[in-house]
Scaffold this motif. Structure first.
Motif, mmCIF file in Angstrom:
data_model
loop_
_atom_site.group_PDB
_atom_site.id
_atom_site.type_symbol
_atom_site.label_atom_id
_atom_site.label_comp_id
_atom_site.label_asym_id
_atom_site.label_seq_id
_atom_site.Cartn_x
_atom_site.Cartn_y
_atom_site.Cartn_z
ATOM 1 N N TRP A 42 43.679 33.814 40.888
ATOM 2 C CA TRP A 42 42.852 32.800 40.252
ATOM 3 C C TRP A 42 41.446 33.354 40.089
ATOM 4 O O TRP A 42 40.998 34.182 40.877
ATOM 5 C CB TRP A 42 42.826 31.522 41.094
ATOM 6 N N LEU A 62 37.145 32.745 38.906
ATOM 7 C CA LEU A 62 35.982 31.894 38.673
ATOM 8 C C LEU A 62 35.296 32.415 37.410
ATOM 9 O O LEU A 62 34.835 33.559 37.369
ATOM 10 C CB LEU A 62 35.028 31.951 39.868
ATOM 11 N N SER A 107 44.090 28.829 44.160
ATOM 12 C CA SER A 107 43.114 27.897 43.587
ATOM 13 C C SER A 107 42.323 27.203 44.693
ATOM 14 O O SER A 107 41.139 26.887 44.518
ATOM 15 C CB SER A 107 43.832 26.859 42.713
ATOM 16 N N ALA A 134 39.568 29.493 45.711
ATOM 17 C CA ALA A 134 38.546 29.493 44.669
ATOM 18 C C ALA A 134 37.680 28.241 44.749
ATOM 19 O O ALA A 134 36.449 28.308 44.640
ATOM 20 C CB ALA A 134 39.208 29.594 43.297
ATOM 21 N N THR A 176 37.628 36.845 41.665
ATOM 22 C CA THR A 176 39.058 36.535 41.761
ATOM 23 C C THR A 176 39.417 36.065 43.163
ATOM 24 O O THR A 176 38.732 36.389 44.141
ATOM 25 C CB THR A 176 39.915 37.766 41.416
ATOM 26 N N PHE A 177 40.548 35.301 43.240
ATOM 27 C CA PHE A 177 40.960 34.672 44.493
ATOM 28 C C PHE A 177 42.475 34.698 44.629
ATOM 29 O O PHE A 177 43.199 34.788 43.644
ATOM 30 C CB PHE A 177 40.480 33.216 44.545
ATOM 31 N N ILE A 204 37.465 27.200 37.075
ATOM 32 C CA ILE A 204 38.477 27.934 37.831
ATOM 33 C C ILE A 204 39.790 27.890 37.047
ATOM 34 O O ILE A 204 40.228 26.825 36.619
ATOM 35 C CB ILE A 204 38.670 27.313 39.233
#
Length: 452
Positions: free
Chosen positions: A283, A285, A315, A318, A311-312, A299
């Motif tokens: 995920w 931003l 969710s 994030a 990035t993550f 997001i």
């Protein structure tokens, strides 16, 4: 079995910032007091007037008194290998342990609290303060709020309890030691050596193989927690059956512990650690400017055609990261994609009005740009200065393109050159640890080197 019955007077506050002004120790051999020690101590800081009003100890009384390092050796001999007893024991133990840490020693002792013991031996009292408790038991306190006066009263109280209800004392010792929770092949003597400090720990089986690696703010409590409670019962049973030894590395900070834990799991692949796996879906931003001139965040899932600001793994991660940024830089949840209505509707006082055009874009965007700058800076080569394992030490961590690549524990005033730090194998997951913690650091803890 001997007991060190302790009382201290302090400048107030917490152990990390306060100082000890007086200490008294009485050694009880289970039958009687066999040794006494008392002294005023120069806390090397001012004594507040309200403390002087309570204890009678003022700055002039301690000016020529010894400092803690000057009495540390004698005090260590009194406390080492004895059970530490005090009224509200964690207060006295916390100050003394912190003072010893500043001298380079770590006090690990079994503790008994006469407040908790008294609740079992003398149930039903309205108050268990030392004054009220001694009054109910007709125990005199000859010098209230002075170390020896309170220590003598605590010793008389403890003497009465150990002679009338030895079973309560012994039961508390067994419970507090962790003996009731220990794996069958793990020695109690080893458990007592485990530090109550932040670091990484390694569980070993009978063949000397590491079977589990973990990190903890308090290694002893975390180790104890593996074998009590109902969390992950299957893992608990496996570990309890196999663990015979524990090793550890102190780190001084949670971030340093997390970084080393990640490296060690990747290096050792312990059988009872969950594998560190990169998720299939990332995920992102995303950052853009709307038609009214306000900078916004969104997001969404990462695709090959969209390059996110960050990035993550999920969710949720994030959202948590963005919320932390919103709180730190006082941004608007609606403009950040976390809320559909203007903040006034939900009475969000943290928003300064950008979502209803009450704050000019130029003012709002200045804070957004600072948030974005910090995110982008975290992807440069940078070095962090974190708390060390002792007072005069720092942990220096170097990151290349956001990934942990070097570290060292050093007693240096100036920032070291990166080449002076020990290189480590780069692990992608450390990038996410950096991003998680970087907003919690002060500006003087971060040194930026170059764009990656």
């Amino acid at each position: 079995m001997e007991f060190a019955i302790v009382d201290i007077e302090t400048t107030g506050g917490a152990p990390s910032g306060g100082g000890i002004t007086e200490i008294a120790v009485l050694i009880h051999d289970g039958e009687q007091i066999v040794r006494e020690f008392q002294t005023l101590i120069n806390p090397q800081q001012g004594i507040p007037s309200y403390i002087t009003g309570l204890t009678g100890i003022d700055n002039s009384m301690v000016r020529d008194a010894p400092t803690f390092p000057e009495i540390a050796e004698e005090l260590w001999d009194l406390l080492e290998n004895r059970i530490f007893v005090a009224h509200s024991v964690n207060f006295d133990f916390g100050f003394i342990r912190e003072a010893f840490l500043r001298t380079g020693r770590e006090l690990n002792a079994q503790k008994l609290c006469t407040v908790r013991l008294s609740r079992k031996v003398f149930p039903g009292l309205g108050s268990y303060s030392l004054g009220r408790l001694c009054e109910s038991q007709k125990i005199p306190i000859l010098a209230r709020h002075r170390a020896m006066g309170d220590a003598r009263a605590t010793a008389l109280l403890f003497d009465r309890m150990i002679k009338e209800r030895q079973d309560v004392i012994l039961g508390s010792l067994k419970k507090n030691s962790g003996e009731a929770f220990l794996p069958p092949n793990f020695p109690l003597s080893k458990f007592r050596q485990i530090p109550e400090s932040c670091g990484v720990y390694y569980m070993l089986n009978s063949k000397g193989k590491v079977i589990y690696v973990g990190k903890a703010l308090n290694i002893r409590e975390r180790f104890k927690g593996h074998f009590s409670g109902q969390v992950l019962p299957q893992l608990k049973q496996h570990l309890k059956a196999e663990v015979v030894d524990l090793q550890w590395q102190l780190t001084g900070s949670e971030l340093m512990a997390l970084l080393l834990e990640t490296l060690e799991i990747k290096r050792l692949w312990p059988p009872y650690n969950s594998a560190l796996k990169m998720p299939k879906t990332l995920w992102g931003l995303f950052h853009y400017q709307d038609g009214s001139g306000y900078h916004r965040f969104q997001i969404a899932k990462v695709t090959k055609n969209l390059r996110p600001l960050e990035t993550f793994f999920s969710s949720e991660e994030a959202n948590q990261f963005l919320k932390q940024g919103i709180e730190t830089y006082q941004l608007c949840q609606k403009l950040s994609g976390l809320r559909k209505v203007i903040c006034e509707v939900v009475q969000d006082q943290s928003c300064l009005g950008a979502c209803k055009s009450a704050e000019l874009p130029v003012d709002y965007n200045e804070r957004v740009e600072e948030f974005v700058r910090v995110i982008r800076e975290s992807k440069k080569d940078l070095m962090l200065a974190l708390p060390g394992r002792e007072t005069e030490e720092k942990a220096y961590c170097y990151f290349e393109a956001g990934m942990f690549s070097r570290y060292a524990f050093l007693k240096e005033e100036e920032w070291p050159e990166p080449e002076k730090l020990e290189p480590v194998i780069k692990v992608p997951e450390t990038f996410y640890l950096l991003r998680q913690f970087i907003h919690q650091l002060e500006a003087n803890q971060i040194r930026v080197f170059s764009v990656s």
